[in-house]
Design an enzyme around this catalytic site. Structure first.
Site, PDB file in Angstrom:
ATOM      1  N   GLU A  32       0.827  -1.204   0.000  1.00 25.93           N
ATOM      2  CA  GLU A  32       0.000   0.000   0.000  1.00 25.93           C
ATOM      3  C   GLU A  32       0.865   1.260   0.000  1.00 25.93           C
ATOM      4  OE1 GLU A  32      -3.505   0.442  -0.047  1.00 25.93           O
ATOM      5  OE2 GLU A  32      -3.150  -1.587  -0.813  1.00 25.93           O
ATOM      6  N   ASP A  33       1.916   1.216   0.799  1.00 25.58           N
ATOM      7  CA  ASP A  33       2.678   2.438   1.068  1.00 25.58           C
ATOM      8  C   ASP A  33       3.900   2.626   0.181  1.00 25.58           C
ATOM      9  OD1 ASP A  33       0.859   2.806   3.077  1.00 25.58           O
ATOM     10  OD2 ASP A  33       2.143   2.026   4.662  1.00 25.58           O
TER      11      ASP A  33
END
Ligand code: MN
Length: 474
Positions: A32-33
């Site tokens: 996600e990051d």
């Protein structure tokens, strides 16, 4: 980015999870990051770890919208069905638990949304998995963030009550123990205190004031056998007067999750009402650990399926709770947790975010008939997650399914080759049966011609005088 994943992995060590799950916990937000892909995680940390990270990321992408109870239940099942590996759920629960513990910096609106979702979805999942302490903590934290003022006021009130009710409670306990000794019924008597959330729930559901909630402190009586539960209740009702309307027999009629106990509220000579829960040790174990088998499989019918379900349910529940505690052997634990949580079902969304349960292998045609027989009878095409797909495509949990229908469309007999639900099958058959004879004949000829063509053969000319051929058409 660093301390959160570390804390999540820390929670999971408390549950004795294996190394793969801990690595996955450390990496759970990486895709996600950052630019890192699941494939890269697979190369560096192995396929299983990558699958776990992928599973957690997929769960993060489904958003819970409806707050209807029935939908919440389906949503919980959908999460479990999507997870496939129970470790994915455990990582997700640890993730949520840490988020809930560290929400102070968020806006009140965001806090309320996350707390609401936790209360509806994640706390019950923790409950069913037997993580009772986590279940209570999630509830308490949700309550604190959803109703901060109520929480503070209630916390104060309970503290005060604890002080002045202590003597009364101790005296009741002595009287109760003496009665059981006289009746020669061996029991264990435990004192218990309600959580703030459950006091609050009771107050709001039954429209009570704090002073009217009389079972903040209660007792649990654990006996040896089922019959002794009823005997113990007799002893208690002889000792103090039961409050009318407060007696519940959850042994004869268990709660939906398999919970069994007798509940009764007694009024002591001092006027204090106290709730007693009476159960066997086995019922107590179920009450604390949750019984997966009862909950995961609605089908209570007899047969191999129900037995398998029981076995599977019992097995993974066992693996989750006992094996961790007793052997702490990671590899043995692993064998058990790899069980597919819902071997027979998938959960899919309608375009309006309603969730439907279908058997594994179900297709858009099954979906269409599950919505309405008209939708099934007239469906011509389907989209899954916005992409057009063939009507025979197998659906997966989490898919958003959309049916395109046309007024003049008719069920295709070929659908019978791939539909999975009895409902779709019988509706298609019903339609074919009630079709006009001519229409059936034409369709039969068409199907025959198609089948022959596929084999490189020619359709023979129909001979109205051929009795054998005519009989075939009957
Ligand atoms: Mn996270």
């Amino acid at each position: 980015y660093f301390s959160h994943p570390l804390a999540v992995a820390g929670i999971l060590t408390g549950w004795h999870l294996d190394a793969q799950a801990l690595i996955a916990a450390l990496l759970h937000d990486v895709t996600e990051d950052t630019e890192i892909t699941i494939a890269e995680i697979g190369e560096k940390f192995g396929k299983v770890t990558a699958e776990l990270v992928d599973g957690v990321s997929k769960l993060d992408k489904i958003e819970f919208q409806s707050i209807e109870d029935a939908q919440a239940e389906n949503f919980r099942k959908m999460l479990l069905a999507m997870a496939r590996d129970v470790r994915v759920i455990l990582i997700k629960l640890a993730d949520r638990l840490h988020n809930m513990r560290t929400m102070e910096a968020m806006t009140p609106a965001k806090r309320a949304r996350i707390a609401g979702e936790t209360l509806e979805i994640y706390a019950p999942i923790a409950h069913r998995l037997g993580l009772n302490q986590t279940y209570r903590e999630l509830q308490e934290l949700s309550f604190r963030h959803l109703r901060p003022w109520r929480h503070a006021a209630l916390s104060k009130a309970v503290q005060k009550a604890r002080g002045y009710r202590r003597d009364v409670v101790e005296r009741i306990q002595r009287d109760v123990e003496k009665s059981f000794a006289q009746a020669k019924l061996p029991v264990q008597v435990y004192g218990r205190e309600k959580t703030l959330f459950s006091i609050y729930k009771k107050m709001s559901e039954k429209h009570l004031s704090f002073a009217q909630v009389n079972d903040i402190f209660g007792f649990r009586i654990v006996v040896g056998t089922l019959m002794e539960c009823y005997m113990a209740m007799g002893v208690l009702h002889q000792l103090f007067k039961p409050m009318p309307g407060r007696f519940k027999d959850y042994i004869a009629i268990p709660k939906g999750n398999g919970y069994q106990s007798l509940h009764t509220t007694l009024v002591s000579p001092l006027g204090t009402a106290v709730e007693f829960q009476i159960r066997t040790e086995q019922m107590h174990a179920v009450a604390e650990k949750g019984i997966a088998a009862h909950w995961m499989y609605k089908a209570k019918g007899a047969g191999a399926n129900a037995q398998d379900a029981q076995r599977l349910g019992a097995m993974w529940l066992q693996s989750l709770l006992d094996i961790q505690d007793e052997t702490r052997d990671a590899s043995e634990f692993l064998e058990h947790v790899k069980i597919d949580l819902f071997p027979d079902s998938i959960y899919v969304f309608t375009p309006k975010s309603k969730i439907l349960a279908l058997p594994r292998g179900a297709t858009p045609v099954d979906f269409a008939y599950a919505i309405h027989s008209d939708v099934g009878d007239h469906c011509v095409a389907a989209k899954v997650n916005g992409e057009p797909v063939a009507l025979r495509t197998e659906l997966h949990s989490g898919d958003v399914v959309e049916i395109v229908s046309a007024a003049n469309a008719r069920p295709n007999p070929a659908w019978l080759n791939f539909v999975r639900t009895g409902r779709a099958r019988s509706k298609i058959r019903h339609y074919l049966k009630t079709m006009e004879l001519d229409e059936s004949r034409a369709m039969g000829e068409k199907m025959l011609a198609q089948a022959l063509r596929a084999e490189g053969l020619q359709m023979p000319a129909a001979d109205p005088n051929d009795a054998a051929a005519a009989a075939l058409w009957q």
